[in-house]
Enzyme design. Structure first.
Site, mmCIF file in Angstrom:
data_model
loop_
_atom_site.group_PDB
_atom_site.id
_atom_site.type_symbol
_atom_site.label_atom_id
_atom_site.label_comp_id
_atom_site.label_asym_id
_atom_site.label_seq_id
_atom_site.Cartn_x
_atom_site.Cartn_y
_atom_site.Cartn_z
ATOM 1 N N GLU A 160 0.784 -1.240 0.000
ATOM 2 C CA GLU A 160 0.000 0.000 0.000
ATOM 3 C C GLU A 160 0.817 1.293 0.000
ATOM 4 O O GLU A 160 0.566 2.191 0.796
ATOM 5 C CB GLU A 160 -0.962 -0.001 1.202
ATOM 6 C CG GLU A 160 -1.834 -1.236 1.256
ATOM 7 C CD GLU A 160 -2.755 -1.279 2.473
ATOM 8 O OE1 GLU A 160 -2.625 -0.436 3.369
ATOM 9 O OE2 GLU A 160 -3.623 -2.173 2.513
ATOM 10 N N GLU A 267 -6.141 -10.959 -1.167
ATOM 11 C CA GLU A 267 -6.952 -10.753 0.050
ATOM 12 C C GLU A 267 -8.440 -10.708 -0.298
ATOM 13 O O GLU A 267 -9.176 -9.818 0.131
ATOM 14 C CB GLU A 267 -6.530 -9.446 0.749
ATOM 15 C CG GLU A 267 -5.045 -9.371 1.041
ATOM 16 C CD GLU A 267 -4.617 -8.119 1.816
ATOM 17 O OE1 GLU A 267 -5.476 -7.420 2.382
ATOM 18 O OE2 GLU A 267 -3.406 -7.837 1.835
HETATM 19 C C1 GLA Z 1 -4.876 -4.660 4.347
HETATM 20 C C2 GLA Z 1 -3.663 -5.479 4.728
HETATM 21 C C3 GLA Z 1 -4.078 -6.758 5.378
HETATM 22 C C4 GLA Z 1 -5.166 -6.569 6.389
HETATM 23 C C5 GLA Z 1 -6.308 -5.893 5.757
HETATM 24 C C6 GLA Z 1 -7.405 -5.845 6.778
HETATM 25 O O1 GLA Z 1 -5.489 -5.128 3.218
HETATM 26 O O2 GLA Z 1 -2.833 -5.783 3.664
HETATM 27 O O3 GLA Z 1 -2.984 -7.307 6.033
HETATM 28 O O4 GLA Z 1 -4.724 -5.797 7.473
HETATM 29 O O5 GLA Z 1 -5.874 -4.626 5.322
HETATM 30 O O6 GLA Z 1 -7.537 -7.061 7.455
#
Ligand code: GLA
Length: 364
Positions: A160, A267
């Site tokens: 990020e 994710e």
């Molecule tokens: C981001 C992070 C993850 C997690 C999510 C929320 O996407 O990369 O590790 O913390 O937020 O669970």
């Protein structure tokens, strides 16, 4: 009773397999997502050590062939003090994976959130210099990556780094304020040096929004052109019923793949609420419910998304869900504390939702 009768009629390992499939918590099918997708990509799940026990542990082994530690390897939890690491949770996840032959994605090495308190301050309490911060990054990456060398096949190295405001490029994090863009380059170099075989990822969210696709592409292109050892990009895929569209997803995969990078969905969840970034309290009358209408939309979104992912199996090297089932999801807390969400393919009893059948229903 049913199991015993079946076992009487069948012999040897066949009976055992069926009995196991029927007694495993949740679905009654013998096969799991990982089996349906064996000619496509590994299917993973984000876990904490508590998920690996009992019924849930067995269920994970039935459905998935890859795991990502949800929190255990983030810098805050794993490196709470400069001279102290906390290995227990991360080790237990890696040991479980080793024992059962699952892949492990490491998550993550450099992020602006969940950082330990000591990281950005020197011994006098002042903000660290660039030199000291990069040394700390180096030591952290070397220690963690080395410990799991040969057991973790891929690392989210930088998480990020792009700003939330479309007008800006990189996020104005402390990493950026202190090191400029160099922290990104260095993180990849250190990780590559520590484990030359690990596949190194840049990982981010909302990557399919056209304006963000552009900015992530710009960063990746810079890194690739400068021969920085980045081999892949993670689309976090915290999606919703509203986004991304199939076209946006296709464009994103194609654009990143055009740089010679592999792509993973790292994710995945499909929230039943529109995306919101800022935390806020529950509004009066707001309650979390998977209504038939929202359920239909979620089924359609999951179907659409997996159709696209299968089309790109040549560049997609993994798809990971963020949590096991609707029993627990980080989206129950974020961004609205106490608002129940239902973003996954299994319900709170670990039974497949209708969306599950859409995901596995294709010509193998
Ligand atoms: C981001 C992070 C993850 C997690 C999510 C929320 O996407 O990369 O590790 O913390 O937020 O669970």
């Amino acid at each position: 009773m049913k199991i015993r009768l079946t076992a009487l009629l069948l012999t040897g390992s066949m009976a055992l397999q069926i009995a196991q499939a029927q007694t495993t918590a949740g679905t009654k099918v013998g096969k799991g997502l990982k089996d349906y997708y064996k000619n496509y990509f590994p299917i993973g799940v984000a876990v904490a050590p508590r998920h690996l026990q009992g019924d849930e542990g067995k269920f994970i082994l039935q459905q998935f062939n890859s795991v990502t530690p949800e929190n255990a390897m983030k810098m805050g939890p794993i490196h709470p003090q400069e001279d102290r690491y906390f290995w227990r949770d991360a080790d237990s996840i890696v040991n479980f994976a080793q024992k059962h032959g699952l892949r492990v994605r490491g998550h993550n090495l450099c992020w602006h959130e969940q950082t330990p308190n000591w990281l950005f301050k020197d011994s006098t309490g002042k903000q660290v210099s660039k030199k000291l911060l990069l040394k700390r990054l180096h030591d952290h990456i070397f220690t963690v990556v080395n410990r799991y060398k040969g057991k973790i096949y891929a690392w989210d190295v930088v998480n990020e780094a792009i700003d939330d405001d479309p007008k800006n490029f990189l996020r104005n994090s402390l990493w950026y304020q202190i090191c400029g863009e160099d922290f990104i380059v260095k993180a990849f170099e250190y990780a590559h040096e520590a484990d030359p075989k690990a596949v190194l990822f840049y990982n981010d969210y909302n990557t399919e929004r056209p304006e963000k696709t552009k900015r992530v592409y710009k960063l990746l292109k810079k890194l690739v052109d400068a021969k920085v050892p980045v081999q892949a990009v993670g689309l976090q895929a915290h999606w919703s019923l509203q986004e991304p569209s199939a076209t946006e997803l296709r464009n994103t995969i194609q654009k990143f793949a055009s740089l010679g990078l592999k792509v993973q969905i790292t994710e995945l969840d499909v929230s039943i609420y529109p995306w919101e970034k800022e935390r806020r309290p529950l509004r009066p009358g707001e309650k979390g419910e998977l209504t038939p209408d929202l359920e239909q939309k979620q089924i359609a979104k999951y179907k659409e998304v997996f159709e696209v992912l299968r089309q790109y199996k040549r560049v997609i090297t993994g798809v990971t869900f963020w949590n096991v089932s609707d029993r627990y999801t980080w989206l129950d807390e974020y961004p609205v504390r106490g608002r129940k969400n239902f973003p996954l393919l299994f319900d709170a009893n670990l039974l497949p939702k209708k969306a599950y059948y859409e995901v596995i229903n294709f010509k193998k």
